[in-house]
Design an enzyme around this catalytic site. Structure first.
Site, PDB file in Angstrom:
ATOM      1  CB  CYS A  11      -0.925  -0.006   1.222  1.00 38.36           C
ATOM      2  SG  CYS A  11      -0.047   0.156   2.785  1.00 38.36           S
ATOM      3  CB  CYS A  14       3.689  -0.825   2.563  1.00 34.66           C
ATOM      4  SG  CYS A  14       2.435  -1.530   3.659  1.00 34.66           S
TER       5      CYS A  14
END
Length: 78
Positions: A11, A14
């Site tokens: 994501c 991340c």
């Protein structure tokens, strides 16, 4: 060599943590291997419930938040 793992499914958060880790490694000049772990089963097997998570030499150092570059630098230098 330091082993740094960024745990998360890929994501935006991340990816941001991965970028912060790379910047911290560059700034400290540390001899480090940076790995992204995106497999949800592997992440869960480590007991991580919130991503992104940061693991340095097998120790979970951050979970569910994105440490700033300076904080990661401190973790690397410990």
């Amino acid at each position: 060599m330091i082993r740094i793992e960024v745990l998360g499914t890929g994501c935006v958060k991340c990816s941001r943590m991965h970028a912060n880790v790379l910047e911290a490694v560059k700034k400290t000049g540390a001899d480090a291997e940076v790995i992204q772990v995106k497999d949800i089963n592997s992440i869960a097997d480590r007991g991580v419930m919130l991503t992104p998570a940061l693991v340095i030499d097998g120790v979970i150092r951050a979970e569910g938040r994105i440490p700033c570059v300076e904080e990661i630098e401190e973790m690397i230098q410990e």
